[in-house]
Design a protein around this motif. Structure first.
Motif, PDB file in Angstrom:
ATOM      1  N   LEU A  54       0.931  -1.108   0.112  1.00 42.16           N
ATOM      2  CA  LEU A  54      -0.086   0.005  -0.101  1.00 42.16           C
ATOM      3  C   LEU A  54       0.960   1.206   0.010  1.00 42.16           C
ATOM      4  O   LEU A  54       0.454   2.411  -0.727  1.00 42.16           O
ATOM      5  CB  LEU A  54      -0.855   0.005   1.398  1.00 42.16           C
ATOM      6  N   LEU A  55       1.804   1.098   0.682  1.00 43.98           N
ATOM      7  CA  LEU A  55       2.708   2.359   0.799  1.00 43.98           C
ATOM      8  C   LEU A  55       3.540   2.897  -0.628  1.00 43.98           C
ATOM      9  O   LEU A  55       3.525   3.666  -1.254  1.00 43.98           O
ATOM     10  CB  LEU A  55       3.905   2.266   1.703  1.00 43.98           C
ATOM     11  N   GLY A  73       1.650   5.832  -7.089  1.00 46.81           N
ATOM     12  CA  GLY A  73       0.372   6.436  -8.042  1.00 46.81           C
ATOM     13  C   GLY A  73      -0.175   7.830  -7.584  1.00 46.81           C
ATOM     14  O   GLY A  73      -1.213   8.208  -8.208  1.00 46.81           O
ATOM     15  N   LEU A  74       0.604   8.510  -6.752  1.00 46.93           N
ATOM     16  CA  LEU A  74       0.548  10.060  -6.456  1.00 46.93           C
ATOM     17  C   LEU A  74       0.438  10.908  -7.599  1.00 46.93           C
ATOM     18  O   LEU A  74       1.657  11.045  -8.190  1.00 46.93           O
ATOM     19  CB  LEU A  74       1.289  10.385  -5.220  1.00 46.93           C
ATOM     20  N   LEU A 124       0.058   9.733   3.920  1.00 42.34           N
ATOM     21  CA  LEU A 124       1.713   9.953   3.824  1.00 42.34           C
ATOM     22  C   LEU A 124       1.977  11.116   4.957  1.00 42.34           C
ATOM     23  O   LEU A 124       2.634  11.842   4.662  1.00 42.34           O
ATOM     24  CB  LEU A 124       1.768  10.577   2.264  1.00 42.34           C
ATOM     25  N   GLY A 125       1.350  10.858   6.164  1.00 40.64           N
ATOM     26  CA  GLY A 125       2.042  11.697   7.195  1.00 40.64           C
ATOM     27  C   GLY A 125       1.091  13.017   7.083  1.00 40.64           C
ATOM     28  O   GLY A 125       1.755  13.865   7.777  1.00 40.64           O
ATOM     29  N   THR A 126       0.497  13.661   6.098  1.00 40.24           N
ATOM     30  CA  THR A 126      -0.136  14.774   6.192  1.00 40.24           C
ATOM     31  C   THR A 126      -0.634  15.398   7.384  1.00 40.24           C
ATOM     32  O   THR A 126      -0.708  16.709   7.718  1.00 40.24           O
ATOM     33  CB  THR A 126      -1.093  15.059   4.790  1.00 40.24           C
ATOM     34  N   ASP A 127      -1.510  14.595   8.097  1.00 38.51           N
ATOM     35  CA  ASP A 127      -2.171  15.092   9.296  1.00 38.51           C
ATOM     36  C   ASP A 127      -0.983  15.233  10.435  1.00 38.51           C
ATOM     37  O   ASP A 127      -1.211  16.279  11.119  1.00 38.51           O
ATOM     38  CB  ASP A 127      -3.257  13.973   9.739  1.00 38.51           C
ATOM     39  N   LEU A 132      10.448   0.367   6.630  1.00 41.95           N
ATOM     40  CA  LEU A 132       9.666  -0.642   5.812  1.00 41.95           C
ATOM     41  C   LEU A 132       9.953  -1.000   4.122  1.00 41.95           C
ATOM     42  O   LEU A 132       9.955  -1.849   3.803  1.00 41.95           O
ATOM     43  CB  LEU A 132       8.189  -0.201   5.865  1.00 41.95           C
ATOM     44  N   LEU A 133      10.500   0.373   3.490  1.00 37.43           N
ATOM     45  CA  LEU A 133      10.762   0.305   2.071  1.00 37.43           C
ATOM     46  C   LEU A 133      11.899  -0.083   1.804  1.00 37.43           C
ATOM     47  O   LEU A 133      11.966  -0.506   0.770  1.00 37.43           O
ATOM     48  CB  LEU A 133      10.097   1.662   1.601  1.00 37.43           C
TER      49      LEU A 133
END
Length: 948
Positions: free
Chosen positions: A676-677, A683-684, A701-704, A724-725
């Protein structure tokens, strides 16, 4: 003493009714009561045990015998057959022969075979839809329900801006008063009627979008739509009693469409709608219908539901009578007329995206055809079907003669309470009547609300004697009443907070079965619900229908009074409703944002009446990678529950990095998270403002974390993503570097931001003026800032201007501490000093300033004597902390504390963390300048005190 709980020490011997047993057994004697069933009269037997009032199955009689198939009359339960009992033994099945000692003892003997060991308790209750295992009937104890009722208080609504509505509200009020033949409206309703006549196109052209967002009109539209549903169903219930709920539902849909057309035509004829110049050239029919619903919404919002009902009755004359226009729609008639030939529809469209025209062509299997146009595919299809019927009237007439018209049923007599309903049902009806302040005049209607269809099927004679039926019609009516009550509460809360709600604040969802079942559980409706032997009464659907039916019964008596006074249980439930999208919708929206294709497949197991569904989601990202995930639920979940659980599991796994539990993830969940990440990063694209708002609400993506200023949490999240990546995925897409600044700008300066809301604050009172001035000050701090190069320069320039007006004392304790400010910090300091100086000057008092640096953070303390600091500075401090990075402004009783957090970080950040932190600190250029610049002035110069 309650019925059926009497006790008798001896009984005359009677022949045992157990099949194959010819003995006389005193323990087989039972007290009989006559009840009715669908096939006539049957006997419900209650075993009056000598040791307990509960009916305990006899261990000496085989399954299926009358002894083991009865339940307690005192519990108000119906005849229930235990699992495996009452059925004929299959041919060839072995027959169990009981030993002599295990058979019925002779009459008069005091012995009885020992009871078999108790069955172990189940680890979990049966799932919804699963037939529970037979258990001993528990003794009756009355359910304790909360019966208090209170008047509902709402916060005051915001006032629509006069610059927008002007005197137009008075014109709309006069038109409505003329339609209802007299009405004296107050100033609040008048102002809101002026706003209700607005179309969103006029909001944009009149440049009032900062004061009133289009979401306000959407809230009024939604509330008006629910009010119209309730008005139509209230009238329909007065003159018709359909046989089935499907008939009522389809008839309501047709009446709603006809009433909507009439209201739209009225709004167009009266010239009520204020729309933009472009929209006014060729307005769509939906524009006028929407404004009419907005007017109904305002009337309901302001407590004028009766006026809304009179308005609908005045505009649409068929409200209280059957209408020829509410027959079958043209598509249904065409399908019936040409059923043997078969129909196919083809569609074409033309025109711009905002004003498309659809063309539909219908063809029969014999070559007949016709066409029609409309502003939607549905309208075009209906026009084409109508044209086909008009072209071949003989075929349509023949089909109409064959089709039996269903006349509207006349209202039946009021339902009555059941003669012998059982204690639980009777007490539930009594409690609900007291809870809703209904008295005993509608006990029959409440009894109908607590009658399941399965019970009516098995007890036709009892239902007919009480003029009763199942609760399906009431539940359909109640579902619309519940939606109207929920929408009313939601709109009142949103519009009391402000006139600039965002999309999430303006979201109103239809109440789900889970929501109403939760209310039913609080009301303990399952205790009094009449069901058949095969229904437990605990299923979600059964409890939800009973809840909606109870609300409908109360609404039919009190009407809009429930908007002002209702049971505390109902009011608490309405206030606690969460209007949020379900996980399936959230996941679908997220997948669309990142170009992820997804679909669900289902695995079905179990017998027909106990089917168990398991959903598997297949995800395919922009690069063609595919991943599958299956979530399994206990019990017998249906297809919607399985789909919801799978979507919710995927979203929960995606949120794991924020919670910090990545290391504890099992391998399958970790693989899904990595997929998913990578799918999000690959895909952004270029999301729209609406998509960015959705991303922020989900926390993508950490926007909040960035928008709330929690930089430590963002750095921790970025580090977990890097782990993770792996080291091979260190590159950050350009789309992500562009996303972070845009999301931050939307939060700080966007249309729904706190800054824009304060700047657009209407009114001339002191609080409104303070908020507008605070918005101007923060905007200056964000845009230009002072020309000074250091903190001391800012303070010294302000001191020169402020000292002549008020007494000023400045204490500089920065000394050797290092503080590296952002350029935007200098603007925040300058505006804070000016704001405090103006407050001191207005109160004719002095101001004290103290500067200290600790751990790289500058603390600026402003002491204000004889000033109501919270009233004067709270809005400014809140806005400054929200809009500026690394800035905290706190307000005390006699002081203001400004904290500017510098940056002592010198270690390089990995690309993902650097992209977010650069955006948070107002861009990569400011970040590089921050790293390269030296301390605020030479260290030896910081001991000097430039102020006298």
């Amino acid at each position: 003493m309650p019925r059926g709980t009497g006790r008798r020490t001896s009984w005359p011997a009677r022949r045992c009714r157990t099949r194959g047993c010819g003995r006389r057994c005193a323990r087989s004697v039972r007290n009989t009561h006559a009840t009715t069933s669908g096939s006539g009269t049957r006997t419900a037997l209650t075993w009056l045990a000598t040791s307990s009032t509960a009916a305990t199955p006899r261990p000496d009689c085989p399954p299926g015998s009358p002894t083991n198939s009865r339940t307690s009359w005192t519990a108000g339960m119906t005849h229930r057959r235990p699992a495996g009992g009452g059925r004929r033994r299959a041919l060839g099945a072995p027959t169990r022969v009981l030993p002599t000692s295990a058979r019925c003892p002779p009459a008069g003997s005091g012995t009885h075979p020992p009871k078999p060991p108790a069955r172990p308790a189940r680890s979990a209750p049966p799932a919804a839809g699963q037939r529970p295992s037979p258990e001993p009937v528990r003794p009756y104890s009355r359910a304790e329900r909360r019966l208090d009722v209170h008047d509902v208080t709402y916060p005051a609504l915001c006032e629509p801006p006069v610059s927008l509505v002007g005197t137009y509200g008075q014109e709309v009020r006069e038109i409505v008063a003329k339609a209802v033949r007299g009405w004296d409206a107050g100033p609040e309703v008048t102002a809101w009627l002026g706003l209700a006549a607005e179309h969103r196109s006029h909001l944009y052209e009149s440049h009032h979008i900062d004061q009133v967002t289009p979401h306000v009109l959407g809230l009024l539209d939604r509330l008006g739509a629910t009010a119209l549903d309730v008005i139509l169903l209230d009238a329909y219930a007065r003159w018709a009693t359909p046989r089935k709920v499907g008939e009522q539902s389809s008839e309501h849909a047709r009446r709603r469409a006809a009433a909507g057309l009439a209201l739209g035509a009225w709004a167009a004829k009266q010239g009520l709608v204020r729309m933009g110049a472009g929209e006014a050239q060729q307005p769509a029919r939906s524009v006028f219908e929407g404004v009419a619903r907005q007017i109904l919404g305002v009337l309901s919002l302001c407590g004028e539901h009766d006026i809304a009902q009179r308005l609908v009755a005045s505009v649409w004359s068929d409200l209280d009578r059957p209408s020829a226009e509410t027959g079958a729609d043209p598509v249904t008639l065409a399908h019936t007329a040409f059923q043997k030939e078969g129909l196919t529809y083809d569609y074409d469209e033309e025109g711009p995206d905002h004003r498309k025209v659809f063309r539909a062509t219908v063809r029969t299997g014999t070559g007949r055809m016709a066409g029609g146009t409309g502003q939607s595919k549905k309208a075009a299809r209906a026009a084409a079907a109508r044209a086909l019927l008009d072209a071949y009237p003989k075929v349509a007439a023949a089909a109409g003669a064959e089709r039996k018209a269903t006349p509207a049923n006349l209202p039946t007599a009021s339902p009555l309470p059941y003669a012998q309903p059982g204690n639980r049902h009777r007490d539930a009806v009594s409690d609900l009547a007291a809870m809703f302040e209904l008295g005993h005049r509608v006990d029959g209607l409440l009894a109908q609300a607590l009658t399941h269809a399965s019970w009516v099927h098995e007890n036709q004679a009892a239902a007919t004697a009480a003029r009763q039926r199942d609760n399906h019609l009431l539940a359909h009516h109640g579902s619309h009443v519940v939606n109207h009550l929920a929408a009313h509460v939601r709109v009142r809360q949103a519009l009391a907070h402000g006139l600039t709600p965002d999309e999430d604040e303006a979201l109103i969802l239809t109440t789900s079965d889970d929501d109403t079942a939760r209310l039913g559980a609080t009301l303990q409706l399952a205790e009094g619900l009449l069901t058949s032997r095969g229904e437990s009464g605990q299923s979600r659907t059964a409890v939800s229908d009973a809840t909606q039916a109870v609300v409908a019964a109360a609404w039919r008596i009190h009407g809009p009074r429930l908007l002002r006074r209702r049971p505390a249980v109902l009011d608490d439930w309405l206030s606690a409703l969460e209007h949020q999208h379900d996980p399936v919708t959230i996941l679908a929206t997220m997948a669309t944002t990142y170009g992820i294709d997804h679909d669900y497949t289902y695995d079905v197991s179990g017998r027909d009446h106990l089917k168990r569904f398991t959903a598997t989601i297949r995800l395919r990202d922009a690069r063609g990678r595919v991943h599958r995930w299956t979530e399994r639920l206990p019990g017998t979940p249906g297809k919607p529950e399985a789909k919801r659980a799978t979507a919710e599991a995927v979203l929960d796994i995606l949120a794991t990095p924020v919670n910090g539990a990545v290391d504890d993830l099992p391998a399958p969940e970790r693989d899904l998270l990595v997929f998913l990440l990578r799918a999000e990063l690959d895909g952004l694209g270029q999301p729209t403002e609406r998509q960015r708002a959705r991303m922020l609400a989900r926390g993508d993506l950490g926007t909040d974390l960035l928008t709330t200023g929690d930089t430590e949490a963002f750095l921790a999240w970025a580090e977990r993503i890097r782990q993770l990546l792996g080291p091979d995925s260190t590159a950050v897409p350009d789309a992500l570097r562009e996303l972070y600044p845009k999301v931050l700008d939307d939060t700080r300066l966007g249309p729904g931001s706190l800054l824009r809301r304060m700047a657009a604050e209407p009114g001339s009172d002191v609080a409104s003026v303070v908020r507008r001035n605070a918005a101007d000050a923060v905007r200056r701090a964000l845009s230009s800032g002072p020309q000074a190069a250091s903190v001391r320069d800012v303070v010294q320039d302000w001191w020169r201007d402020q000292a002549p007006a008020t007494g000023v004392t400045v204490r500089d304790d920065m000394r050797q501490e290092i503080f590296r400010p952002l350029p935007i910090h200098l603007g925040a300091l300058d505006e804070t000093l000016k704001w405090g100086g103006e407050a001191a000057e207005a109160a004719d008092t002095r101001i004290d300033v103290e500067l200290t640096v600790q751990d790289g953070t500058l603390h600026v303390w402003l002491g204000l004597d004889k000033v109501d600091v919270r009233v004067a500075c709270d809005d400014f401090a809140r806005l400054l902390s929200h809009a500026l990075p690394y800035t905290d402004c706190l307000v005390g009783d006699d002081h203001v504390l400004l904290r500017l957090h510098g940056d002592l970080e010198t270690d390089p950040l990995h690309p993902l963390a650097a992209a977010g932190m650069d955006a948070y600190a107002s861009g990569p250029k400011d970040r590089r300048r921050l790293i390269e610049q030296v301390a605020d002035g030479p260290a030896e110069a910081q001991d000097k005190q430039p102020y006298s």
